[in-house]
Motif scaffolding. Structure first.
Motif, PDB file in Angstrom:
ATOM      1  N   ALA A   1       0.836  -1.204   0.000  1.00 24.65           N
ATOM      2  CA  ALA A   1       0.000   0.000   0.000  1.00 24.65           C
ATOM      3  C   ALA A   1       0.867   1.249   0.000  1.00 24.65           C
ATOM      4  N   ALA A   2       1.986   1.182   0.714  1.00 21.05           N
ATOM      5  CA  ALA A   2       2.874   2.340   0.806  1.00 21.05           C
ATOM      6  C   ALA A   2       3.419   2.729  -0.567  1.00 21.05           C
ATOM      7  N   ALA A   3       3.687   1.729  -1.415  1.00 18.89           N
ATOM      8  CA  ALA A   3       4.242   2.011  -2.745  1.00 18.89           C
ATOM      9  C   ALA A   3       3.228   2.751  -3.603  1.00 18.89           C
ATOM     10  N   VAL A   4       1.966   2.302  -3.573  1.00 16.73           N
ATOM     11  CA  VAL A   4       0.905   2.945  -4.352  1.00 16.73           C
ATOM     12  C   VAL A   4       0.685   4.369  -3.861  1.00 16.73           C
ATOM     13  N   ASP A   5       0.546   4.525  -2.544  1.00 14.23           N
ATOM     14  CA  ASP A   5       0.303   5.851  -1.971  1.00 14.23           C
ATOM     15  C   ASP A   5       1.475   6.792  -2.235  1.00 14.23           C
ATOM     16  N   GLN A   6       2.683   6.259  -2.107  1.00 18.54           N
ATOM     17  CA  GLN A   6       3.873   7.078  -2.307  1.00 18.54           C
ATOM     18  C   GLN A   6       3.965   7.594  -3.738  1.00 18.54           C
ATOM     19  N   LEU A   7       3.622   6.731  -4.697  1.00 21.34           N
ATOM     20  CA  LEU A   7       3.692   7.157  -6.095  1.00 21.34           C
ATOM     21  C   LEU A   7       2.628   8.207  -6.393  1.00 21.34           C
ATOM     22  N   ILE A   8       1.454   8.053  -5.800  1.00 22.32           N
ATOM     23  CA  ILE A   8       0.388   9.051  -5.987  1.00 22.32           C
ATOM     24  C   ILE A   8       0.839  10.410  -5.437  1.00 22.32           C
ATOM     25  N   ILE A   9       1.496  10.389  -4.278  1.00 19.77           N
ATOM     26  CA  ILE A   9       2.003  11.635  -3.683  1.00 19.77           C
ATOM     27  C   ILE A   9       3.060  12.272  -4.589  1.00 19.77           C
ATOM     28  N   TRP A  10       3.943  11.431  -5.144  1.00 23.75           N
ATOM     29  CA  TRP A  10       4.963  11.947  -6.066  1.00 23.75           C
ATOM     30  C   TRP A  10       4.303  12.559  -7.306  1.00 23.75           C
ATOM     31  N   GLY A  11       3.265  11.896  -7.813  1.00 24.06           N
ATOM     32  CA  GLY A  11       2.561  12.422  -8.980  1.00 24.06           C
ATOM     33  C   GLY A  11       1.974  13.794  -8.714  1.00 24.06           C
ATOM     34  N   GLN A  12       1.370  13.961  -7.522  1.00 33.34           N
ATOM     35  CA  GLN A  12       0.794  15.249  -7.144  1.00 33.34           C
ATOM     36  C   GLN A  12       1.890  16.298  -6.972  1.00 33.34           C
ATOM     37  N   ARG A  13       2.996  15.877  -6.400  1.00 37.31           N
ATOM     38  CA  ARG A  13       4.111  16.786  -6.136  1.00 37.31           C
ATOM     39  C   ARG A  13       4.739  17.288  -7.438  1.00 37.31           C
ATOM     40  N   VAL A  14       4.906  16.373  -8.394  1.00 33.65           N
ATOM     41  CA  VAL A  14       5.533  16.727  -9.670  1.00 33.65           C
ATOM     42  C   VAL A  14       4.527  17.389 -10.609  1.00 33.65           C
TER      43      VAL A  14
END
Length: 325
Positions: free
Chosen positions: A164-177
């Motif tokens: 779950a952490a990998a999915v959530d982390q990538l979503i956060i990166w997407g929002q950040r970038v």
């Protein structure tokens, strides 16, 4: 290029050079301090100096096979030139290491995306692999930032659905970038996520699609089957996808990174490497050993926490920084 753009690019180049110099500081301090002690009081490169150099290269995690290769080359130069002073050893070592890295260099693959025309009609697809904890998802985020900052359209696929952490982390990166992330959540079919991400990339005429994958090595057969399935479904959209399989390795683990690399190259066709966390280790020599032994080019190195600290790997810049006193 306007004057402002020139100065901006020059500033960025200097900042990256400084980050690289600082990132390799622990390796440089550990290696060259000990090398200086090994040659103190000696005027020529003799058998004792070469024995000490061999030990230092192994301790810097260059790897035994690559170390033997480097020492053999230096021995041949000493025999040919008859007299080689210890003051020349830095230069000779620099030349031999650069030559080894040269054999696996090249500007092809994902590093060439920055020079690629926009909207070519088909996105460049990168499948990212690596065990959990090496900085895989963070590397994807930093790659997305690099491409997005250069004006490229990027799509991310959260196909590491077992954490779950990998999915959530990538979503956060997407929002950040500021780039879209295709996600079906945790415990969903990774291949389905990859398919939808590539399809989205085609629909929005993206320049690059980056697919995160699960990082499990405990069952190599399952890993191989999973990665093969992801490839097959992506090829339903783009027949020659993925265009690059990027293996992310944690440089601070030294030879463990090399062992992981060997396992992943057995499970899938790895075409490029990203080596992270070099700023926190004295084992920066692992970059040399992994590139030499696997015959796979190093595309990127991570030398810090900032988004800009994932750098394109340039063998000359790397070697010059490594030998900078």
């Amino acid at each position: 290029m306007g004057l402002f753009d020139f100065f901006k690019k020059d500033k960025e180049s200097k900042e990256q050079q400084q980050a690289l110099d600082e990132g390799l500081q622990k390796t440089k301090t550990s290696f060259f301090d000990q090398l200086s002690k090994a040659v103190v009081g000696k005027s020529t490169v003799d058998e004792a100096v070469l024995d000490d150099l061999e030990t230092l290269l192994v301790h810097a995690d260059v790897g035994i096979d690559t170390t033997v290769k480097v020492i053999d080359r230096i021995e041949k130069r000493v025999a040919r030139d008859k007299y080689v002073s210890t003051s020349e050893l830095d230069r000779i070592l620099r030349e031999e290491i650069a030559d080894l890295l040269d054999r696996n260099s090249g500007a092809t693959g994902s590093r060439a995306i920055l020079d690629r025309p926009d909207n070519t009609g088909q996105p460049f697809v990168i499948m990212v692999v690596g065990v959990n904890g090496v900085g895989k998802t963070t590397t994807i985020g930093k790659l997305a930032h690099r491409f997005h900052s250069a004006g490229k359209k990027v799509v991310l696929g959260a196909a590491d659905t077992f954490r779950a952490a990998a999915v959530d982390q990538l979503i956060i990166w997407g929002q950040r970038v500021g780039v879209p992330v295709i996600s079906h959540g945790m415990n969903t079919d990774p291949a389905s996520v990859a398919y939808d991400a590539v399809k989205k990339g085609v629909e929005m005429q993206a320049d690059v699609v980056i697919i995160d994958t699960a990082g499990r090595l405990h069952n190599k057969v399952n890993l191989m089957n999973e990665l093969s399935k992801i490839k097959r479904v992506m090829q339903k959209v783009i027949p020659d996808a993925p265009h690059e399989v990027l293996l992310v390795l944690d440089g601070s683990t030294g030879q463990n990174a090399f062992l992981q690399a060997k396992e992943f190259t057995k499970a899938t066709e790895v075409s490029a490497l990203a080596i992270t966390k070099l700023d926190g280790t004295a084992k920066g020599g692992v970059v040399i050993g992994i590139s030499d032994q696997l015959q796979v080019p190093v595309r990127y190195i991570g030398v810090g926490e900032k988004m800009t600290d994932l750098q394109l790997f340039d063998r000359h810049t790397f070697v010059n920084s490594l030998f900078k006193k």
